[in-house]
Enzyme design. Structure first.
Site, short mmCIF file in Angstrom:
data_model
loop_
_atom_site.label_atom_id
_atom_site.label_comp_id
_atom_site.label_asym_id
_atom_site.label_seq_id
_atom_site.Cartn_x
_atom_site.Cartn_y
_atom_site.Cartn_z
NE ARG A 56 -1.65 -2.29 2.83
CZ ARG A 56 -1.75 -3.57 2.47
NH1 ARG A 56 -2.79 -3.96 1.81
NH2 ARG A 56 -0.82 -4.45 2.79
CB THR A 57 3.40 2.55 2.33
OG1 THR A 57 2.61 2.10 3.43
CG2 THR A 57 3.99 3.91 2.66
CE LYS A 86 27.54 -2.25 -5.73
NZ LYS A 86 27.77 -1.19 -6.73
NE ARG A 107 7.28 0.83 4.99
CZ ARG A 107 6.06 0.30 4.89
NH1 ARG A 107 5.92 -0.95 4.49
NH2 ARG A 107 5.00 1.00 5.21
CG HIS A 135 3.63 3.96 8.70
ND1 HIS A 135 3.70 4.85 7.64
CD2 HIS A 135 3.27 2.77 8.18
CE1 HIS A 135 3.40 4.20 6.52
NE2 HIS A 135 3.14 2.94 6.82
C1 NCD Z 1 1.91 -1.08 8.25
C2 NCD Z 1 3.39 -0.89 8.39
O1 NCD Z 1 4.16 -1.16 7.46
O2 NCD Z 1 3.79 -0.46 9.47
N1 NCD Z 1 1.47 -1.27 6.97
C3 NCD Z 1 1.18 -0.20 6.19
O3 NCD Z 1 2.04 0.59 5.86
N2 NCD Z 1 -0.10 -0.04 5.83
C4 NCD Z 1 1.36 -2.08 9.19
C5 NCD Z 1 1.93 -3.46 9.16
O4 NCD Z 1 2.84 -3.78 8.42
O5 NCD Z 1 1.44 -4.25 9.95
#
Ligand code: NCD
Length: 316
Positions: A56-57, A86, A107, A135
């Site tokens: 999703r993100t 590396k 991320r 997040h």
């Molecule tokens: C979440 C995350 O990555 O923290 N997912 C997301 O971005 N919608 C929640 C999860 O991974 O459980």
């Protein structure tokens, strides 16, 4: 010009700043739904650097950029396919990628990584999750979902259920939601996966009443929002705790029968078996709409950090 990094929901100082951002998001959402051609970010590039898996993100950030006319450079798995493999430091990668892109969405598995990146970047850095830390864009889309559904956030009771120790979406919500008045929080988890002290202290300092409970039944009749999270097995070693949670923190039609008729059932997704699929057709199930809202929030965010036409104050 100061760069508009977004790495923590603590950057919002009051609810009116967040609601201003929601109003900008609603305009973006309406235009996107009407499929109006809109390419204000034409010629701009977003770099997506994801060192952890994402559906999703990453897709919603990339789709958001493309829908606004911008381009995306991306590595599917930065840990394996970028120079991190590396031995390059995150700081060096971010310095270099910032020379190619107008913004970086990051991320990373380490808490604090987004802050480290923002300190050296020459373009805005947006956190897409830093380990068990925060997040922040997920929390914005979660709050937007609540706001749209109830027309307000003030005076709602919300229960967070599942892995509150490692669940970074909950951490960002705990910094964000107390900006509204009259919120009441319930934190439901086994003691091994309870909310870390800094977030409990934040709730106490913000004057938000909250209770830590061991089962949903203790608050099920009074809550307006139930926010369920996945057990973050990737940050987690004990199979035993895993088993405890799997059996005791599950929402199915029987559990829902006991809850308010206008409850909003949320989950950042991916879900495993915390919410049974039989619940998906219940009008209270809000998690797929919630995921879709991620697109509009991220479109509005990219516009706001990359264009000057915004009324949102990005404090960093
Ligand atoms: C979440 C995350 O990555 O923290 N997912 C997301 O971005 N919608 C929640 C999860 O991974 O459980």
């Amino acid at each position: 010009m100061r760069l508009k990094h977004f790495i923590s929901t603590k950057q919002f100082a009051n609810k009116s700043d967040v609601e201003t951002f929601f109003k900008e998001t609603a305009v973006v959402e309406k235009r996107a739904r009407e499929r109006l051609q809109n390419t204000p970010l034409s010629g701009k590039i977003l770099a997506s650097l994801f060192y952890e898996p994402s559906t999703r993100t990453r897709f919603s950030f990339e789709a958001a950029m493309m829908k606004l006319g911008g381009g995306v450079i991306s590595t599917e798995n930065a840990a394996q396919f970028s120079s991190a493999a590396k031995g390059e430091t995150l700081e060096d990668t971010v310095r270099v990628v910032g020379g190619f892109a107008d913004a970086i969405v990051l991320r990373h598995p380490e808490e604090g990584a987004s802050g480290r990146a923002a300190r050296v970047a020459c373009v805005p850095v947006v956190s897409a999750g830093d380990g068990a830390g925060e997040h922040p864009t997920q929390a914005l889309l979660d709050a937007y979902t609540i706001y749209k559904r109830f027309g307000r956030i003030d005076n709602l009771s919300i229960a967070f259920m599942g892995d509150l120790l490692y669940g970074r979406t909950v951490h960002s919500l705990i910094y964000l939601l107390p900006l509204w008045r009259g919120m009441r929080f319930y934190c439901i988890s086994p003691t091994q996966l309870g909310l870390p002290k800094i977030y409990r202290e934040h709730l106490a300092a913000s004057g938000t009443p909250f209770k830590e409970l061991s089962s949903l039944a203790q608050c099920s009749k009074e809550i307006d929002v139930l926010y369920v999270t996945r057990i973050q097995t990737e940050r987690f070693t004990s199979e035993k705790t895993n088993a405890i949670i799997k059996n005791s923190y599950r929402v199915d039609t029987e559990v829902l029968a006991d809850m308010k008729k206008d409850l909003l059932l949320m989950h950042p997704l991916p879900r495993l078996d915390e919410i049974s699929q039989e619940v998906d057709d219940d009008p209270r199930a809000g998690y797929f709409v919630q995921a879709e809202n991620g697109l509009y929030i991220r479109m509005a965010l990219l516009l706001s950090i990359l264009e000057e036409k915004t009324n949102v104050t990005w404090r960093y």
